[in-house]
Structure formats: structure tokens, C-alpha cells
Design a protein around this motif. Structure first.
Motif, PDB file in Angstrom:
ATOM      1  N   LEU A   1     -26.463  12.117  18.189  1.00  0.00           N
ATOM      2  CA  LEU A   1     -27.524  12.737  18.979  1.00  0.00           C
ATOM      3  C   LEU A   1     -28.502  13.485  18.066  1.00  0.00           C
ATOM      4  CD1 LEU A   1     -25.306  14.195  21.866  1.00  0.00           C
ATOM      5  CD2 LEU A   1     -26.477  11.975  21.796  1.00  0.00           C
ATOM      6  N   GLU A   2     -29.632  13.872  18.637  1.00  0.00           N
ATOM      7  CA  GLU A   2     -30.608  14.636  17.864  1.00  0.00           C
ATOM      8  C   GLU A   2     -30.040  16.010  17.524  1.00  0.00           C
ATOM      9  OE1 GLU A   2     -35.278  16.146  18.222  1.00  0.00           O
ATOM     10  OE2 GLU A   2     -34.316  15.038  19.849  1.00  0.00           O
ATOM     11  N   ASP A   3     -30.207  16.424  16.254  1.00  0.00           N
ATOM     12  CA  ASP A   3     -29.591  17.665  15.767  1.00  0.00           C
ATOM     13  C   ASP A   3     -28.093  17.667  16.055  1.00  0.00           C
ATOM     14  OD1 ASP A   3     -32.025  18.664  14.855  1.00  0.00           O
ATOM     15  OD2 ASP A   3     -32.481  19.580  16.797  1.00  0.00           O
ATOM     16  N   GLY A   4     -27.482  16.514  15.824  1.00  0.00           N
ATOM     17  CA  GLY A   4     -26.080  16.323  16.198  1.00  0.00           C
ATOM     18  C   GLY A   4     -25.137  17.249  15.462  1.00  0.00           C
ATOM     19  N   PHE A   5     -25.366  17.497  14.158  1.00  0.00           N
ATOM     20  CA  PHE A   5     -24.438  18.357  13.416  1.00  0.00           C
ATOM     21  C   PHE A   5     -24.444  19.778  13.969  1.00  0.00           C
ATOM     22  CE2 PHE A   5     -23.524  21.451  10.104  1.00  0.00           C
ATOM     23  CZ  PHE A   5     -22.285  21.014   9.670  1.00  0.00           C
ATOM     24  N   TYR A   6     -25.616  20.295  14.261  1.00  0.00           N
ATOM     25  CA  TYR A   6     -25.702  21.663  14.767  1.00  0.00           C
ATOM     26  C   TYR A   6     -25.041  21.766  16.140  1.00  0.00           C
ATOM     27  CZ  TYR A   6     -29.068  21.842  10.977  1.00  0.00           C
ATOM     28  OH  TYR A   6     -29.666  21.760   9.747  1.00  0.00           O
ATOM     29  N   LEU A   7     -25.210  20.733  16.965  1.00  0.00           N
ATOM     30  CA  LEU A   7     -24.553  20.722  18.272  1.00  0.00           C
ATOM     31  C   LEU A   7     -23.031  20.654  18.110  1.00  0.00           C
ATOM     32  CD1 LEU A   7     -24.670  20.542  21.371  1.00  0.00           C
ATOM     33  CD2 LEU A   7     -24.932  18.052  21.128  1.00  0.00           C
ATOM     34  N   THR A   8     -22.564  19.844  17.169  1.00  0.00           N
ATOM     35  CA  THR A   8     -21.120  19.709  16.940  1.00  0.00           C
ATOM     36  C   THR A   8     -20.526  21.024  16.455  1.00  0.00           C
ATOM     37  OG1 THR A   8     -21.447  17.383  16.351  1.00  0.00           O
ATOM     38  CG2 THR A   8     -19.367  18.396  15.706  1.00  0.00           C
ATOM     39  N   ALA A   9     -21.207  21.683  15.520  1.00  0.00           N
ATOM     40  CA  ALA A   9     -20.707  22.959  15.004  1.00  0.00           C
ATOM     41  C   ALA A   9     -20.659  24.014  16.104  1.00  0.00           C
ATOM     42  CB  ALA A   9     -21.592  23.444  13.858  1.00  0.00           C
ATOM     43  N   PHE A  10     -21.654  24.018  17.007  1.00  0.00           N
ATOM     44  CA  PHE A  10     -21.666  25.004  18.090  1.00  0.00           C
ATOM     45  C   PHE A  10     -20.528  24.725  19.082  1.00  0.00           C
ATOM     46  CE2 PHE A  10     -23.209  26.520  22.263  1.00  0.00           C
ATOM     47  CZ  PHE A  10     -23.326  27.872  21.955  1.00  0.00           C
ATOM     48  N   ILE A  11     -20.270  23.467  19.374  1.00  0.00           N
ATOM     49  CA  ILE A  11     -19.162  23.139  20.265  1.00  0.00           C
ATOM     50  C   ILE A  11     -17.827  23.519  19.618  1.00  0.00           C
ATOM     51  CG2 ILE A  11     -17.911  21.234  21.359  1.00  0.00           C
ATOM     52  CD1 ILE A  11     -20.568  19.914  21.914  1.00  0.00           C
ATOM     53  N   CYS A  12     -17.720  23.327  18.300  1.00  0.00           N
ATOM     54  CA  CYS A  12     -16.519  23.767  17.588  1.00  0.00           C
ATOM     55  C   CYS A  12     -16.348  25.280  17.725  1.00  0.00           C
ATOM     56  CB  CYS A  12     -16.608  23.362  16.122  1.00  0.00           C
ATOM     57  SG  CYS A  12     -15.207  23.881  15.114  1.00  0.00           S
TER      58      CYS A  12
END
Length: 474
Positions: A193-204
């Protein structure tokens, strides 16, 4: 008056027994009910800990596989990316023993909750990192405090009987392994997804906050380690630092007398405990930790160039190799469920099971190195998943059996530090071995496993129940 005031002495015992018998029955029934209630609370507490392990590795495994890609996207060179990756292992090396000892001093609840919250902060900062410096800075909290699984294992060792400990730790490893299987799938999807890494880190980060809430609502009153008044059966071990039974009781009395002083000076107590553990770790248990280091490096060498070696030897695409890695991880999780019957077969002799699993690991590493076909590779990977999972559980149980449960957090922390040393050594050895052959790293791993087997065979009387008996009687 004489007749009315006279006691028939022959009837007195009968009257007492008639009155006492129902009272004894009621007491026995009450004790049985308390035991059943305690067993239910124990199972509930263990299920909560299993869920903590699952969520922990689920959150971490969403982020860790894509860290190297993200740091390169921030402009880091391969060398800088490697240094950044190694910095986490270095922080873990120096913090594992300290945090483990700290958990013994201040209590498992406070330490576990603190580690989860500070690790969550690290992953939140990771999601906000926009350059390499901020990326490195964000890895510091997790590098120092990401010892939640170690503290959870130490807590498990406090609340279960010694005979059940390997089985319970195996189930905990299974729950954690399932999280490690599912996390990369979710993380890989989110990364697209767009800005996927930042979204993944926030979900973590949110997963860790959920974990902190779960720990906060644990049934701690019923499951407080060392407590016997809440209905939870607790284990008392007298194998501690080679002391006799009287010495252990004296130490327990002294600890009680210093309880208020510990509360006022926890960091001083941490330092004292670390110094007191030195003699045990480097004289009484050197063989156990050396075996742990050798086997850890051996397995890491196997994984170090797995994708590259299969591509060079058999032309396998990385995608297919990834499926094989997921398959092996799944089998490793299943191995935790099979640990109970295997332990019963070995009559709960963790040392013998560790020796045999290490022998199997050594043979399988050699088979993988010489494998002529992909079928042999799949066979060796399948069996390695079982042997390594069983070996990890047995070495942890052996540490706690020989070292004693009173210092469970410190012992497991030192074990994690030993593994961190392996994470630093293994890449260096792998790089040198790959210069010789793609089969070099696993071949070297088989040689190191053979050395570990030799050490276990040579020191067998010092690492089994005989050793425990010796420590008790000294």
C-alpha cells in the motif's frame, strides 16, 4: 448431681470422632475445591501468556522482514544498512542479562509491562523515521527493552512445576511461532500500500499497546510468582548457586529481611545480583552456555545463505525458497505440540533429549550440505524444524534446572545474551565460509554442532539430574 455430672470416658473418643469426621470431610472438600479453582486460574493465566507471545512475534514479524529494504530506501549504502542491522544485536547483547536480572528484582509484571510499552514506543518512532539517523535512534528502545519473550518464559518457569516446564515452554514457543508465520503475510500485504512501511510500523505499535493492556489485566493476584496463599500451586526449587538446603533457606530469610531495602534501591540490587551470578555462570554452567552458543551459531549458519545457496545450487527462485522457509517455520511451531509425548518417552530427561536432538541437527546439517537434489533439501529442512525447536526448549529448561528458578529472569537473560553473541559471530563466519563454497556455512555449522555434542557427552554427569543432586547435597 453425681450421675448428671459424670462423663462416660469410653464414649468421649466416639463423640470427638463423630464431630471431627464431618469437619475433616468438609475441610478435604474445601481443599479439593481450592485446588481445582487454582488449576483453572493457572490454565487461564498460561493462555494469557501464550496470547502475549503470539501478539509479540506477530507484531515484530510484520516489520522486521522489510527493515533492510526501508533503510536502503532512506539512502543508506549496503555497508551502512549492515551496520544498522548489527546495532540491534549489539544492544540486545548488553541489555539481555541486565533486563533479566532487573525482572528478578522488581518483579515480572512491572518489567514485562515496561518492556512492552518501551518497545511499542520504538516501533512508533520507527514509523516516523524519515532519515537514517532517526531510523537508528528508533531502534534503540527496542534493542534495549525488547525482551518480552524472555521475561514471559521466566514467568512460566515460576508458575509451573519443573516436570511440566519444558512442555509449557514448548507450547509458548508454538504460540509465538504461529505469530511469526502470520506476521510476514500481513506485513507483506500492507507494504504494497501507499506509505506501507509507516502503516505497518504503526499497526505494530498498536499490537504492542494491545499486548500491554492484556498484561495489565492479567490475573496477577492468583498467579503471583512465589505466592502460595492465592490458590495457585507454586514450585519451590532448592538448586541455587550450588548451595545446600539450609543455605537456601537462610538466603530466603535474608531476602525477606531486605525486601523494603530492595524496593528503595532496585538498581543497586540489580548490580549486586549480576555480580553474584558471575561465579555460577562462568564456573558451574559454562558447559550449558557454550553448548547454547555453538548450537545457535550452527543453526544461524544454516539460515545465513539459505536463499542464495538454493539459487546457486539448484536454480530455485527466491519466491519458492520463501515458501520452503514458511513451511519450515510452521513445522517448528507444530514441534512444540509434540514435545509432551517426546518428553514422556525420555522420562522428562531434558539433557538426554538435548543431546539426541543436537546429534540429529548435526546429521541434518551435513545432509543439507551434501544434498544432491531438492528432495533431500526438503527432507533435511523438515526434520531440522523439529530438532532445532526441541533443542531450544531443552536448553532453556536445562538452564533453569541447574541454575534455579529464583534467578529465572537473569538466567534466561544471560541465555539471550549468548544467543546475541551468536548473531554477531554467525554473519562473519558465514561470509568467510561462502568464499569457499555455497555449502560452506552449513558444513561449518555441522562441525560446530559436533563440538557441542562432544562437550555434552564429556560433561554429561554435570548437566543431568545427578548434578542437581550434587548441588543439593553440597
Amino acid at each position: 448431681m453425681e450421675l448428671g455430672g459424670h462423663w462416660d470416658m469410653s464414649s468421649a473418643p466416639r463423640l470427638v470422632s463423630e464431630n471431627a469426621e464431618p469437619q475433616q470431610e468438609r475441610k478435604t472438600g474445601t481443599e479439593a475445591g481450592a485446588t481445582d479453582s487454582g488449576a483453572v486460574r493457572t490454565r487461564r493465566f498460561l493462555l494469557c501468556l501464550y496470547l502475549v507471545g503470539f501478539l509479540d512475534l506477530f507484531g515484530v514479524s510484520m516489520v522486521v522482514p522489510i527493515l533492510s529494504l526501508h533503510v536502503k530506501s532512506l539512502g543508506a549504502s549496503p555497508t551502512v544498512a549492515g551496520i544498522v542491522g548489527s546495532s540491534y544485536g549489539v544492544l540486545q547483547l548488553f541489555s539481555s542479562t541486565f533486563v533479566g536480572c532487573w525482572s528478578d528484582v522488581v518483579g515480572k509484571r512491572s518489567s514485562l509491562l515496561t518492556c512492552i510499552l518501551l518497545s511499542a514506543l520504538g516501533y512508533l518512532l520507527l514509523g516516523a523515521a524519515t532519515n537514517v539517523f532517526l531510523f537508528v535512534l528508533a531502534r534503540v528502545p527496542a534493542g534495549i527493552f525488547k525482551h518480552t519473550l524472555s521475561i514471559s518464559r521466566a514467568l512460566l518457569s515460576d508458575v509451573v512445576p519443573e516436570k511440566e516446564r519444558p512442555l509449557v515452554i514448548g507450547h509458548f514457543n508454538t504460540a509465538s511461532g504461529v505469530g511469526f508465520i502470520l506476521g510476514p503475510v500481513v506485513g507483506g500485504y500492507l507494504t504494497e500500500l501507499e506509505d506501507g512501511f509507516y502503516l505497518t510500523a504503526f499497526i505494530c505499535f498498536l499490537v504492542f499497546i494491545l499486548n500491554a493492556g492484556l498484561v495489565w489485566f492479567f490475573p496477577w493476584r492468583e498467579a503471583k510468582p512465589g505466592s502460595t496463599e492465592k490458590g495457585l500451586p507454586m514450585r519451590k526449587t532448592h538448586v541455587l548457586l550450588g548451595r545446600s538446603r539450609d543455605a537456601v533457606q537462610e538466603a530466603a530469610t535474608n531476602r525477606g529481611a531486605r525486601a523494603s531495602e530492595k524496593a528503595a534501591r532496585p538498581w543497586v540490587e540489580v548490580g549486586l545480583a549480576l555480580r553474584n551470578m558471575k561465579n555460577l555462570l562462568f564456573s558451574k554452567m559454562w558447559d550449558i552456555f557454550l553448548v547454547r552458543l555453538l548450537m545457535a551459531v550452527a543453526v544461524m549458519l544454516y539460515y545465513s545463505n539459505f536463499v542464495l545457496a538454493l539459487e546457486e545450487r539448484f536454480g530455485m527462485r527466491p519466491k519458492v525458497t520463501g515458501y520452503l522457509i514458511s513451511y519450515s517455520s510452521m513445522l517448528g511451531a507444530v514441534a512444540g505440540l509434540a514435545l509432551g509425548p517426546i518428553l514422556r518417552l525420555y522420562k522428562h530427561n531434558s539433557q538426554a533429549l538435548l543431546l539426541h536432538s543436537s546429534m540429529l541437527t548435526c546429521a541434518l546439517l551435513l545432509l543439507y550440505s551434501l544434498a544432491p537434489t531438492m528432495g533431500a533439501v526438503v527432507l533435511s529442512s523438515t526434520l531440522l524444524s523439529f530438532s532445532t525447536a526441541i533443542g531450544r526448549t531443552c536448553i532453556t529448561d536445562l538452564q533453569l534446572t541447574v541454575g534455579g528458578a529464583q534467578a529465572s529472569g537473569t538466567l534466561i537473560g544471560v541465555g539471550q545474551s549468548v544467543t546475541a553473541v551468536g548473531r554477531i559471530i554467525a554473519p562473519l563466519l558465514s561470509g568467510v565460509a561462502q568464499e569457499v563454497s555455497p555449502c560452506g556455512p552449513p558444513s561449518l555449522g555441522a562441525a560446530l554442532a559436533l563440538v557441542a555434542i562432544f562437550i555434552m557427552s564429556l560433561n554429561k554427569p554435570h548437566s543431568t539430574g545427578d548434578r542437581n543432586g550434587k548441588l543439593k547435597s553440597e
